[in-house]
Enzyme design. Structure first.
Site, PDB file in Angstrom:
ATOM      1  N   ILE A 116     -39.185  26.526   0.859  1.00  0.00           N
ATOM      2  CA  ILE A 116     -38.381  26.623  -0.229  1.00  0.00           C
ATOM      3  C   ILE A 116     -38.063  25.511  -0.856  1.00  0.00           C
ATOM      4  O   ILE A 116     -38.154  24.235  -0.279  1.00  0.00           O
ATOM      5  CB  ILE A 116     -37.130  27.325  -0.036  1.00  0.00           C
ATOM      6  CG1 ILE A 116     -36.141  26.886   1.076  1.00  0.00           C
ATOM      7  CG2 ILE A 116     -37.208  28.903   0.284  1.00  0.00           C
ATOM      8  CD1 ILE A 116     -34.572  27.453   1.206  1.00  0.00           C
ATOM      9  N   ASP A 117     -37.904  25.289  -2.260  1.00  0.00           N
ATOM     10  CA  ASP A 117     -37.500  23.985  -2.860  1.00  0.00           C
ATOM     11  C   ASP A 117     -36.412  23.241  -2.008  1.00  0.00           C
ATOM     12  O   ASP A 117     -35.502  23.551  -1.554  1.00  0.00           O
ATOM     13  CB  ASP A 117     -36.992  24.301  -4.404  1.00  0.00           C
ATOM     14  CG  ASP A 117     -38.042  24.932  -5.493  1.00  0.00           C
ATOM     15  OD1 ASP A 117     -39.329  24.962  -4.901  1.00  0.00           O
ATOM     16  OD2 ASP A 117     -37.924  25.232  -6.327  1.00  0.00           O
ATOM     17  N   ASN A 118     -36.835  21.687  -2.369  1.00  0.00           N
ATOM     18  CA  ASN A 118     -35.570  20.763  -2.071  1.00  0.00           C
ATOM     19  C   ASN A 118     -34.280  21.033  -2.097  1.00  0.00           C
ATOM     20  O   ASN A 118     -33.367  21.141  -1.570  1.00  0.00           O
ATOM     21  CB  ASN A 118     -36.176  19.553  -2.258  1.00  0.00           C
ATOM     22  CG  ASN A 118     -37.551  19.073  -1.573  1.00  0.00           C
ATOM     23  OD1 ASN A 118     -37.853  19.826  -0.662  1.00  0.00           O
ATOM     24  ND2 ASN A 118     -38.008  17.990  -2.104  1.00  0.00           N
TER      25      ASN A 118
END
Length: 334
Positions: A116-118
């Site tokens: 998942i995105d940072n």
């Protein structure tokens, strides 16, 4: 790239002892040096990252408090925003996998099964063995893993399935079109519910470094529960912004959504797109549209992977309350 091609040319590799028993393709594969006592053969191509991307927030987190579940095969982590799941090419040290492994005292590092995105927080599954890593990858490919998200948006969204097509270029920002374009990737999500909530107060926003992206009205936001039907990079962020409901704090996609509000024809893939006299004119419009996007958020945005389940619900996990519902500060291990 020129040096890499020179030192991995088959004629050069054939003279090295390490190629014994390997094909040329295997010998050309890069590998990571992870120990100070690791032997490196003379003539090996080395790439040194002198300015790696850093994730200092890793050192502020109480990692034990973020562990949702520990089983023989996997660990489920409530990933904090502002951290990388498995690290980056130039930094595998400051990652969720590394810090969670240390918090649990594991001798074998945890393995990444999905991303998942940072800037997104929430449920992440880390495998304890390579075998389970492969098993979980297969479950994802066979669409046996259910993922739900909570998104805090700046405008309301209608309930129902949302469909876009994403440009097949692996670089941010990700551009999406409501109309089918040959070769573009299908993106689908379902907005299950959308409710009006207060806009996050300044204290909470400051604690999570939520960026003020210039949205004109900040009295109320909208908390949406979303079921992900396809899993593309930046999919939720790009789709919601394209619908005029960008995620709170999303400094990459919200500026473009604001620009589109004031100039509806600016988006060459939007509902109010212009007709272009030539391909060159359209390409210039695409470049202009890309320039309306901002930089990647530094810590958090209003997006949480709130639920993950598989094996028909036999494995089912929930993240804790998202940051915008909390009355806490970053230094307390959030």
């Amino acid at each position: 790239m020129r040096v890499f091609k020179e030192v991995t040319d088959p004629s050069v590799l054939s003279k090295r002892s390490s190629i014994k028993g390997k094909t040329v393709r295997e010998a050309q594969k890069t590998f990571r040096i992870t120990h100070v006592d690791q032997i490196v053969e003379a003539g090996t191509y080395l790439r040194v990252h002198v300015h790696p991307k850093r994730f200092p927030r890793c050192y502020d987190i109480d990692w034990n408090s973020r562990i949702i579940a520990v089983t023989e095969s996997h660990v489920v982590l409530d990933k904090p925003a502002g951290t990388s799941v498995g690290g980056t090419t130039d930094n595998i040290e400051e990652s969720c996998a590394t810090f969670a492994s240390r918090a649990l005292g594991l001798t074998t590092p945890l393995r990444t099964t999905h991303q998942i995105d940072n800037c997104t927080e929430g449920c992440v599954v880390l495998a304890r063995t390579q075998e389970y890593c492969s098993i979980f990858h297969r479950k994802i490919r066979e669409k046996k893993v259910k993922k739900l998200y909570l998104a805090l948006t700046a405008a309301p969204l209608p309930v129902g399935i949302m469909t876009h097509y994403m440009r097949p270029i692996n670089i941010a920002p990700r551009l999406v079109s409501e109309d089918f374009i040959k070769g573009w990737y299908l993106c689908q999500l379902e907005v299950m519910e959308c409710k009006k909530v207060p806009w996050p107060d300044a204290t909470v926003g400051k604690a999570y470094s939520i960026e003020d992206c210039g949205w004109p009205s900040r009295d109320y936001a909208y908390e949406c529960k979303i079921k992900l039907l396809t899993g593309r990079t930046h999919q939720v962020r790009a789709q919601l912004a394209a619908c005029g409901a960008p995620i709170v704090g999303d400094s990459m996609y919200m500026p473009a959504a604001i620009a589109q509000l004031s100039s509806p024809g600016l988006n060459p893939f939007g509902k109010c797109r212009k007709e272009y006299a030539s391909d060159d004119d359209k390409e210039m419009a695409v470049i202009e549209w890309i320039s309306q996007h901002g930089k990647e958020p530094s810590v958090a945005i209003g997006l949480q992977a709130c639920h993950i389940s598989w094996d028909d619900g036999e494995c089912c996990y929930e993240a804790r309350s998202p940051w915008w519902r909390c009355k806490c500060n970053v230094g307390s291990g959030v």
